[in-house]
Design an enzyme around this catalytic site. Structure first.
Site, mmCIF file in Angstrom:
data_model
loop_
_atom_site.group_PDB
_atom_site.id
_atom_site.type_symbol
_atom_site.label_atom_id
_atom_site.label_comp_id
_atom_site.label_asym_id
_atom_site.label_seq_id
_atom_site.Cartn_x
_atom_site.Cartn_y
_atom_site.Cartn_z
ATOM 1 N N LYS A 57 1.939 14.213 12.184
ATOM 2 C CA LYS A 57 3.635 14.588 10.747
ATOM 3 C C LYS A 57 2.718 16.066 10.559
ATOM 4 C CE LYS A 57 4.795 14.149 6.571
ATOM 5 N NZ LYS A 57 4.532 12.961 5.090
ATOM 6 N N VAL A 95 8.047 -1.032 3.356
ATOM 7 C CA VAL A 95 7.943 0.547 3.332
ATOM 8 C C VAL A 95 7.081 1.567 3.361
ATOM 9 C CG1 VAL A 95 10.732 0.391 3.506
ATOM 10 C CG2 VAL A 95 9.083 0.363 1.440
ATOM 11 N N GLY A 137 -1.427 -8.548 -0.366
ATOM 12 C CA GLY A 137 -1.969 -8.027 1.284
ATOM 13 C C GLY A 137 -1.366 -6.816 2.007
ATOM 14 N N LEU A 182 1.452 -0.730 -6.026
ATOM 15 C CA LEU A 182 3.145 -0.138 -6.714
ATOM 16 C C LEU A 182 2.197 -0.839 -8.126
ATOM 17 C CD1 LEU A 182 5.086 -1.097 -3.475
ATOM 18 C CD2 LEU A 182 4.782 0.679 -5.029
HETATM 19 C C1 LIG Z 1 11.662 2.995 -1.281
HETATM 20 C C2 LIG Z 1 10.093 3.009 -0.809
HETATM 21 C C3 LIG Z 1 9.556 4.009 0.189
HETATM 22 C C4 LIG Z 1 8.357 4.411 -0.208
HETATM 23 N N1 LIG Z 1 7.935 5.260 0.970
HETATM 24 C C5 LIG Z 1 6.598 5.648 1.384
HETATM 25 C C6 LIG Z 1 5.657 6.818 2.139
HETATM 26 O O1 LIG Z 1 6.005 7.507 2.627
HETATM 27 N N2 LIG Z 1 5.009 6.839 1.851
HETATM 28 C C7 LIG Z 1 3.684 6.226 0.998
HETATM 29 O O2 LIG Z 1 2.922 6.560 0.867
HETATM 30 N N3 LIG Z 1 4.417 5.612 0.623
HETATM 31 C C8 LIG Z 1 5.558 4.946 0.334
HETATM 32 N N4 LIG Z 1 5.955 4.223 -0.110
HETATM 33 C C9 LIG Z 1 4.855 3.328 -1.698
HETATM 34 C C10 LIG Z 1 4.630 2.577 -0.083
HETATM 35 O O3 LIG Z 1 4.917 1.912 0.220
HETATM 36 C C11 LIG Z 1 3.510 1.298 -1.489
HETATM 37 O O4 LIG Z 1 2.249 2.929 -1.351
HETATM 38 C C12 LIG Z 1 2.488 0.972 -0.177
HETATM 39 O O5 LIG Z 1 3.796 -0.035 0.501
HETATM 40 C C13 LIG Z 1 1.823 -0.361 -0.694
HETATM 41 O O6 LIG Z 1 2.279 -1.260 -2.157
HETATM 42 P P1 LIG Z 1 1.688 -2.928 -2.040
HETATM 43 O O7 LIG Z 1 0.722 -3.091 -1.709
HETATM 44 O O8 LIG Z 1 0.714 -2.189 -3.305
HETATM 45 O O9 LIG Z 1 2.931 -3.113 -2.682
HETATM 46 P P2 LIG Z 1 3.775 -4.619 -1.428
HETATM 47 O O10 LIG Z 1 3.401 -4.497 -0.525
HETATM 48 O O11 LIG Z 1 4.684 -5.016 -2.225
HETATM 49 O O12 LIG Z 1 2.703 -5.700 -1.727
HETATM 50 C C14 LIG Z 1 2.778 -6.479 -2.528
HETATM 51 C C15 LIG Z 1 1.783 -7.915 -1.922
HETATM 52 O O13 LIG Z 1 1.300 -8.752 -3.073
HETATM 53 C C16 LIG Z 1 1.769 -10.681 -2.834
HETATM 54 N N5 LIG Z 1 1.788 -10.710 -3.518
HETATM 55 C C17 LIG Z 1 2.328 -10.872 -4.770
HETATM 56 N N6 LIG Z 1 3.134 -11.421 -5.154
HETATM 57 C C18 LIG Z 1 1.992 -12.492 -5.747
HETATM 58 C C19 LIG Z 1 1.912 -13.633 -6.323
HETATM 59 N N7 LIG Z 1 2.596 -14.717 -6.672
HETATM 60 N N8 LIG Z 1 1.008 -14.619 -4.958
HETATM 61 C C20 LIG Z 1 -0.070 -14.343 -3.969
HETATM 62 N N9 LIG Z 1 0.130 -12.753 -3.280
HETATM 63 C C21 LIG Z 1 1.783 -12.052 -4.152
HETATM 64 C C22 LIG Z 1 2.452 -9.930 -2.005
HETATM 65 O O14 LIG Z 1 2.742 -10.782 -0.499
HETATM 66 C C23 LIG Z 1 1.845 -8.541 -1.336
HETATM 67 O O15 LIG Z 1 1.577 -9.408 -0.278
HETATM 68 C C24 LIG Z 1 7.389 3.976 -0.312
HETATM 69 C C25 LIG Z 1 7.472 3.135 -1.293
HETATM 70 C C26 LIG Z 1 8.947 2.568 -1.629
HETATM 71 C C27 LIG Z 1 9.647 1.594 -2.159
#
Ligand SMILES: Cc1cc2nc3c(=O)[nH]c(=O)nc-3n(C[C@H](O)[C@H](O)[C@H](O)COP(=O)(O)OP(=O)(O)OC[C@H]3O[C@@H](n4cnc5c(N)ncnc54)[C@H](O)[C@@H]3O)c2cc1C
Length: 499
Positions: A79, A48, A13, A334
């Protein structure tokens, strides 16, 4: 005959999970399938990802979001581009604005005419031909208006927003379309003994969430795509060597700038993302070239205002999963890979993952042809973005630290080498196939970091020097007066979407 997928499970999420949930909920509708999203408050999100590119407007429109409400709820700002400081050489800065430069003339690229005049000694910079660049430096903003052929009709813009608030806002959207949220940590993943397809995820309390299609939005860990299905990671660290970030928000003390700033340091770079209530900052660096203590000290020395929390470290490896869709699992966000945030492309990759999933949507037979096409197209898109990011590191005169000396001298992918060779010869730039960044973006970064090509594009000689000079003067004047017409960024937000 009904082979339709009726149960979709989204694991995670964060931004990826809730963007996917809101989009599938809206497009498929609650009658089509039950959609469940599982997230763990104890694990949390990466927290982030606060800068975007203009394509996010398409996503927002698809959801039917009211833009003012969206900016207000996420404490967002607008932006117009990214300013790059100290990239090509120390002390140098340039803007990569959204939108275009000048006006194409006689069907030929404006870039060619500017390049010719530039080589003949004309002092006007590329920024003078970009409404976005002028407005950004003047802290101005407005949305495009219906003004005929005026540049005010085509202002391209994106947003900065608070990542946590964005996920909450999307959650409301998703839930309004029938998506069900389950909170809890997934401790086991069940697979079909024969096909290896994922059949259910099991939570800490022993309950199971069953599904036919699973979308892995679990972040870097890749709970389903990597930990369960064992899909390998294609490592691009040799081209994109940054592998850590230290982040800290700070108080806003300056004008609310309508652009992201990226300032290169000794072994990486620092972002500055202005929001309504704070400024987001992060120092992205290579742990092979700099310690965490040093990276943190540099970050804290370069904040506009007082830090609002303790610096927080993040680790990553640049690259992507060998396959984004395997069996009945599609990795989005990610979990599918990460190329670092230099051009704010990760949220775009989530968006394209969702839209390509919808355009190759499977039924329960999970035809290989849908999967293979999805994987091929998404990997191609990733590789195009990779090349654009590598350009920023490689096209530099800097060799003041081992990090920059490495980047400047490293081997680069052949397709990028070709783009550089073409630019260095005539200043021409191209967009290939399904590439995200267009010829204007390539031109912005190449002129910003490589300087003058050997010759200018010979077709620019189809117009006399005098006529070219006069036309460029007119374009400059139109763009200058358009920028002057725009209200201040802060005033625009106060009037339309203050948090
Ligand atoms: C340093 C940095 C800077 C960034 N800056 C930008 C930017 O400026 N612009 C941009 O477009 N993108 C940016 N990004 C990328 C952006 O942050 C991600 O693409 C975006 O936040 C998506 O993350 P996510 O949802 O894939 O993962 P996450 O935010 O890590 O979410 C993972 C989810 O999975 C759940 N989860 C994991 N394991 C389990 C489990 N075992 N049981 C239940 N739930 C679980 C967690 O609770 C969480 O809800 C950046 C990334 C980084 C690292």
């Amino acid at each position: 005959m009904d082979n339709r997928i009726k149960r979709i499970v989204i694991v995670g999420g964060g931004t990826a999970g809730w963007m996917t949930a809101a989009a599938l909920g809206k497009v498929l509708g609650r009658e089509y399938a039950d959609i469940t999203l599982v997230e763990s408050d104890a694990i949390g999100t990466v927290g982030v990802g606060e800068a975007t590119i203009p394509q996010i407007g398409t996503y927002n429109r698809m959801l039917g979001l009211d833009e003012d409400e969206f900016v207000r709820r996420t404490k967002g700002t607008f932006k117009l581009g990214i300013e790059f400081v100290n990239w090509g050489r120390l002390g140098h800065r340039y803007m990569h604005p959204f939108g275009k430069y000048g006006l194409n003339m006689q069907g030929l690229s404006f870039h060619a005419f500017w390049q010719r005049m530039h080589q003949l000694g004309d002092p006007h910079s590329l920024d003078d031909y970009s409404l976005n660049a002028l407005a950004a430096y003047d802290n101005k903003f407005m949305r495009p208006i219906d003004a005929g052929r005026s540049p005010l009709s085509e202002i391209a813009y994106a947003f900065h927003f608070d990542a946590g608030l964005y996920a909450l806002y999307l959650r409301e959207q998703a839930e309004s379309h029938g998506v069900v949220r389950r909170e809890g940590r997934i401790t086991q993943v069940h697979q079909d003994g024969v096909s290896g397809f994922v059949t259910a995820v099991e939570l800490e309390d022993g309950s199971e969430v069953c599904g036919e299609l699973f979308i892995d939005c679990s972040g870097f860990r890749g709970l389903l795509i990597a930990q369960t299905l064992g899909i390998d990671f294609v490592d691009w660290s040799h081209w994109l060597p940054c592998n850590r970030a230290v982040v800290a928000p700070c108080e806003s003390v300056d004008a609310m700038t309508p652009y992201t700033r990226s300032t290169a340091h000794g072994a990486g770079w620092q972002w500055r993302i202005p929001l309504q209530h704070r400024i987001g900052n992060g120092h992205v660096y290579s742990a092979d070239h700099m310690s965490e203590d040093e990276a943190t000290a540099i970050l804290l020395d370069n904040l506009d205002g007082e830090p609002l929390s303790e610096p927080r470290g993040l680790r990553f490896t640049t690259g992507h999963r060998q396959r984004y869709w395997e069996k009945n699992v599609v990795a989005i966000g990610l979990s599918s890979g990460f190329m670092e945030p230099l051009e704010s492309t990760s949220i775009w990759m989530i968006q394209t993952g969702i839209s390509r999933l919808l355009s190759n949507f499977p039924d329960r037979s999970f035809a290989a042809v849908d999967r293979e096409r999805y994987n091929r197209v998404l990997i191609e898109e990733t590789e195009y973005i990779r090349d654009f990011l590598i350009l920023h590191y490689h096209a530099t005169e800097r060799d003041d630290t081992p990090f920059w000396a490495y980047c400047r001298n490293m081997d680069i992918p052949p397709r990028l080498q070709e783009k550089l060779d073409v630019y260095n010869h005539t200043g021409r730039t191209f967009r290939e196939g399904e590439e995200l960044f267009n010829d204007t973006s390539w031109f912005a970064v190449l002129t910003g970091q490589c300087g003058k090509p050997r010759i200018y594009d010979p077709v620019a000689e189809m117009m006399s020097v005098e006529e070219t000079r006069e036309r460029l003067r007119q374009i400059r004047e139109t763009i200058r007066s358009s920028a002057d017409y725009m209200p201040g960024h802060r005033a625009f937000i106060a009037e339309h979407c203050a948090a």
